[in-house]
Design a protein around this motif. Structure first.
Motif, PDB file in Angstrom:
ATOM      1  N   MET A   1     -36.584  45.418  36.609  1.00 10.35           N
ATOM      2  CA  MET A   1     -35.683  44.842  35.646  1.00 10.35           C
ATOM      3  C   MET A   1     -34.238  45.145  36.049  1.00 10.35           C
ATOM      4  O   MET A   1     -33.925  46.251  36.474  1.00 10.35           O
ATOM      5  CB  MET A   1     -35.966  45.438  34.264  1.00 10.35           C
ATOM      6  CG  MET A   1     -35.119  44.860  33.178  1.00 10.35           C
ATOM      7  SD  MET A   1     -35.710  45.407  31.581  1.00 10.35           S
ATOM      8  CE  MET A   1     -34.248  46.157  30.959  1.00 10.35           C
ATOM      9  N   ASN A   2     -33.358  44.169  35.913  1.00 10.62           N
ATOM     10  CA  ASN A   2     -31.950  44.341  36.248  1.00 10.62           C
ATOM     11  C   ASN A   2     -31.116  44.518  34.991  1.00 10.62           C
ATOM     12  O   ASN A   2     -31.476  44.047  33.914  1.00 10.62           O
ATOM     13  CB  ASN A   2     -31.434  43.127  37.022  1.00 10.62           C
ATOM     14  CG  ASN A   2     -31.976  43.071  38.427  1.00 10.62           C
ATOM     15  OD1 ASN A   2     -32.359  44.092  38.988  1.00 10.62           O
ATOM     16  ND2 ASN A   2     -32.026  41.895  38.998  1.00 10.62           N
ATOM     17  N   GLN A  21     -25.247  42.745  38.716  1.00 12.60           N
ATOM     18  CA  GLN A  21     -26.565  43.046  38.182  1.00 12.60           C
ATOM     19  C   GLN A  21     -27.165  44.063  39.138  1.00 12.60           C
ATOM     20  O   GLN A  21     -27.210  43.835  40.347  1.00 12.60           O
ATOM     21  CB  GLN A  21     -27.444  41.799  38.136  1.00 12.60           C
ATOM     22  CG  GLN A  21     -27.199  40.932  36.948  1.00 12.60           C
ATOM     23  CD  GLN A  21     -28.321  39.931  36.740  1.00 12.60           C
ATOM     24  OE1 GLN A  21     -29.080  39.625  37.651  1.00 12.60           O
ATOM     25  NE2 GLN A  21     -28.415  39.436  35.531  1.00 12.60           N
ATOM     26  N   VAL A  22     -27.557  45.208  38.597  1.00 12.30           N
ATOM     27  CA  VAL A  22     -28.158  46.269  39.404  1.00 12.30           C
ATOM     28  C   VAL A  22     -29.535  46.583  38.844  1.00 12.30           C
ATOM     29  O   VAL A  22     -29.831  46.281  37.686  1.00 12.30           O
ATOM     30  CB  VAL A  22     -27.284  47.548  39.439  1.00 12.30           C
ATOM     31  CG1 VAL A  22     -25.948  47.279  40.102  1.00 12.30           C
ATOM     32  CG2 VAL A  22     -27.073  48.113  38.052  1.00 12.30           C
ATOM     33  N   ALA A  23     -30.350  47.189  39.668  1.00 18.08           N
ATOM     34  CA  ALA A  23     -31.693  47.566  39.237  1.00 18.08           C
ATOM     35  C   ALA A  23     -31.615  48.647  38.168  1.00 18.08           C
ATOM     36  O   ALA A  23     -30.744  49.518  38.214  1.00 18.08           O
ATOM     37  CB  ALA A  23     -32.506  48.057  40.420  1.00 18.08           C
ATOM     38  N   SER A  24     -32.496  48.577  37.212  1.00 20.25           N
ATOM     39  CA  SER A  24     -32.585  49.614  36.190  1.00 20.25           C
ATOM     40  C   SER A  24     -32.818  50.951  36.888  1.00 20.25           C
ATOM     41  O   SER A  24     -33.605  51.044  37.819  1.00 20.25           O
ATOM     42  CB  SER A  24     -33.743  49.289  35.248  1.00 20.25           C
ATOM     43  OG  SER A  24     -33.826  50.245  34.238  1.00 20.25           O
ATOM     44  N   SER A  26     -30.318  52.547  38.451  1.00 14.96           N
ATOM     45  CA  SER A  26     -29.286  52.695  39.478  1.00 14.96           C
ATOM     46  C   SER A  26     -28.256  53.731  39.058  1.00 14.96           C
ATOM     47  O   SER A  26     -28.008  53.938  37.870  1.00 14.96           O
ATOM     48  CB  SER A  26     -28.581  51.364  39.731  1.00 14.96           C
ATOM     49  OG  SER A  26     -29.442  50.436  40.317  1.00 14.96           O
ATOM     50  N   GLN A  34     -22.471  48.860  45.954  1.00 17.24           N
ATOM     51  CA  GLN A  34     -22.855  47.457  45.814  1.00 17.24           C
ATOM     52  C   GLN A  34     -21.660  46.577  45.430  1.00 17.24           C
ATOM     53  O   GLN A  34     -21.598  45.414  45.815  1.00 17.24           O
ATOM     54  CB  GLN A  34     -23.962  47.316  44.772  1.00 17.24           C
ATOM     55  CG  GLN A  34     -24.566  45.936  44.706  1.00 17.24           C
ATOM     56  CD  GLN A  34     -25.731  45.878  43.723  1.00 17.24           C
ATOM     57  OE1 GLN A  34     -26.337  46.892  43.390  1.00 17.24           O
ATOM     58  NE2 GLN A  34     -26.032  44.687  43.262  1.00 17.24           N
TER      59      GLN A  34
END
Length: 94
Positions: A1-2, A21-24, A26, A34
């Motif tokens: 999930m992002n 949008q980063v990965a949950s 992070s 990023q």
């Protein structure tokens, strides 16, 4: 999930902002990498300790991000604000 976040950096009087949008799960560090703002602000991750925050609150680069966090990269101070005020007061007192 992002999750959606924003990374903001101030450099040379300019403010740069990137929405990501980063990965949950992070970290602040991974979001800064990023964002691509690191080379633009002439900072390195080793020197970021004590100079990053989320909504004005200082955090470690290992801090886990939550949805809608705003990561802020703070520029180093050029002069100590207290010393500047003291010098200005001395000039005005004359």
């Amino acid at each position: 999930m992002n999750i959606d976040i924003e990374v903001i950096a101030a450099s040379g009087g300019l403010l740069k902002a990137v929405k990501l949008q980063v990965a949950s799960g992070s970290t602040v560090e991974s979001a800064i990498i990023q964002s691509g703002l690191l080379p633009q602000t002439y900072l390195d991750l080793a020197g970021l300790s004590g100079r990053v925050g989320i909504y004005g609150r200082l955090v470690l680069v290992s801090q886990i991000l939550k949805s809608n966090d705003r990561v802020e990269i703070y520029s180093p101070l050029i002069a100590d604000p207290k010393a500047v005020r003291r010098a200005r007061a001395r000039v005005l007192a004359r």
